[in-house]
Write a protein that holds these residues in place. Structure first.
Motif, PDB file in Angstrom:
ATOM      1  N   TRP A 200     -31.247 -18.778 -18.751  1.00 31.74           N
ATOM      2  CA  TRP A 200     -30.105 -18.081 -19.328  1.00 31.74           C
ATOM      3  C   TRP A 200     -30.324 -16.585 -19.194  1.00 31.74           C
ATOM      4  CZ3 TRP A 200     -25.991 -20.865 -21.333  1.00 31.74           C
ATOM      5  CH2 TRP A 200     -26.219 -22.242 -21.474  1.00 31.74           C
ATOM      6  N   SER A 201     -29.235 -15.838 -19.121  1.00 31.20           N
ATOM      7  CA  SER A 201     -29.363 -14.395 -18.915  1.00 31.20           C
ATOM      8  C   SER A 201     -28.203 -13.664 -19.570  1.00 31.20           C
ATOM      9  CB  SER A 201     -29.398 -14.081 -17.414  1.00 31.20           C
ATOM     10  OG  SER A 201     -29.599 -12.702 -17.182  1.00 31.20           O
ATOM     11  N   ALA A 202     -28.370 -12.356 -19.690  1.00 30.79           N
ATOM     12  CA  ALA A 202     -27.286 -11.502 -20.172  1.00 30.79           C
ATOM     13  C   ALA A 202     -26.133 -11.509 -19.177  1.00 30.79           C
ATOM     14  CB  ALA A 202     -27.809 -10.083 -20.381  1.00 30.79           C
ATOM     15  N   LEU A 203     -24.945 -11.233 -19.659  1.00 26.26           N
ATOM     16  CA  LEU A 203     -23.763 -11.209 -18.799  1.00 26.26           C
ATOM     17  C   LEU A 203     -23.679  -9.878 -18.059  1.00 26.26           C
ATOM     18  CD1 LEU A 203     -23.224 -13.642 -20.633  1.00 26.26           C
ATOM     19  CD2 LEU A 203     -20.813 -12.969 -20.721  1.00 26.26           C
ATOM     20  N   ALA A 204     -23.186  -9.917 -16.827  1.00 26.06           N
ATOM     21  CA  ALA A 204     -23.174  -8.713 -15.989  1.00 26.06           C
ATOM     22  C   ALA A 204     -21.970  -8.723 -15.070  1.00 26.06           C
ATOM     23  CB  ALA A 204     -24.461  -8.626 -15.167  1.00 26.06           C
ATOM     24  N   GLY A 205     -21.648  -7.530 -14.549  1.00 30.53           N
ATOM     25  CA  GLY A 205     -20.554  -7.408 -13.590  1.00 30.53           C
ATOM     26  C   GLY A 205     -20.388  -5.970 -13.141  1.00 30.53           C
TER      27      GLY A 205
END
Length: 316
Positions: A200-205
């Motif tokens: 699982w990871s932090a959300l990014a964009g």
């Protein structure tokens, strides 16, 4: 308040003076390139460099080796570190890379592996060189008139060769946000279907034109997980030349915990409490993002601030 953290590939200004004000001084550049202390970092067409077999360090070339083996390859100034000029030599496919491994008594290494193995200064220099080399390879023709470009300013600018145009082109960096979102004692993490099981990871964009970093956080979280975000606070940043990004990390606060994955960017997104993360790490059902990424530091910061837990001690 921002965390006192130096992410992998970051902090290079503590050891390197990029000498940006002298990049147009041809005589000074020639003097630096010819001095005994000059060092040259090789990057192949895939952006890989060379690791010494005996030690965990990059295989830098001396000025004599550069003159003997790569005199035809233009050198780009990285800067001055430890009193020594550091340069980039970006090779193309015409050079036999496998033969170089034997000649240099070194093996090829990619940036992701290097970030976890090398000392901070060498990892940062590798990342800097990789980002610059990628831009040089991708920027060959003028976007204004289509004429070929020539390299100027020690490799940090490209100039149109058409005198009627003469446009200058500068290295580009694509800004991207990455964020831990929290709500009532839990943090929001997502996962993509291609990732290893349990990661699982932090959300990014990426940041869009005309958008602030904070607004990019709100939009990306809404698009990926359907969660509405209010307050957004800066944490830290990380150069990410894979190929040309800057990751800007944030801690954000959700207005509502409802998750909606209708756009399909993520396989799943969930809220995790510190206890659930601790238990998942213990039984193997939860895997953190790679230590290479600022995402790991965001999760570590959140656990430290909310539960006085040290992620490094929880990960075995």
């Amino acid at each position: 308040m921002a965390a006192a953290v130096t992410n992998i590939f970051a902090g290079l200004s503590l050891v390197l003076d990029r000498m940006s004000e002298r990049r147009d001084e041809e005589a000074w550049l020639a003097e630096q390139a010819g001095c005994r202390e000059a060092r040259y970092l090789l990057l192949d067409a895939a952006g890989e460099s060379y690791l010494l077999q005996e030690t965990e360090g990059l295989r830098w070339l001396s000025g004599a080796e550069r003159s003997a083996w790569f005199a035809d390859v233009p050198a780009s100034l990285l800067g001055i570190a430890g009193g020594c000029p550091h340069f980039l030599l970006a090779l193309d496919d015409a050079h036999p890379f496998d033969a170089l491994e034997e000649r240099l008594a070194a093996r090829r290494i990619g940036l992701r592996e290097a970030g976890l193995r090398l000392a901070a200064d060498e990892a940062g220099l590798f990342a800097y060189a990789k980002g610059l080399a990628h831009w040089q390879r991708e920027t060959r023709f003028c976007s204004g008139c289509g004429a070929p470009l020539r390299r100027v300013a020690a490799g940090h600018r490209m100039q149109c060769t058409d005198d009627a145009c003469g446009r200058l082109h500068f290295p580009r960096t694509d800004a991207a946000i990455i964020t831990i979102v929290e709500h009532e004692g839990a943090c929001l993490l997502g996962r993509q279907a291609s990732w290893p099981k349990g990661r699982w990871s932090a959300l990014a964009g990426f940041v869009e034109p005309g958008e602030s970093l904070e607004d990019a956080v709100r939009r990306e979280v809404a698009e990926e997980a359907g969660v509405r975000v209010g307050e957004v606070h800066y944490h830290s940043s990380q150069p990410w030349p894979l190929p040309a990004s800057l990751m800007v990390g944030f801690i954000a606060h959700a207005l509502d915990p409802a998750i909606d994955l209708r756009d399909g960017e993520l396989e799943d997104a969930r809220w995790f409490t510190p206890g659930q993360i601790t238990a998942g790490l213990a039984d193997g059902s939860f895997a953190t993002p790679t230590r290479l990424s600022v995402s790991y530091q965001l999760l570590a910061h959140w656990l430290r601030e909310r539960a006085e837990l040290e992620l490094d001690t929880l990960v075995t």
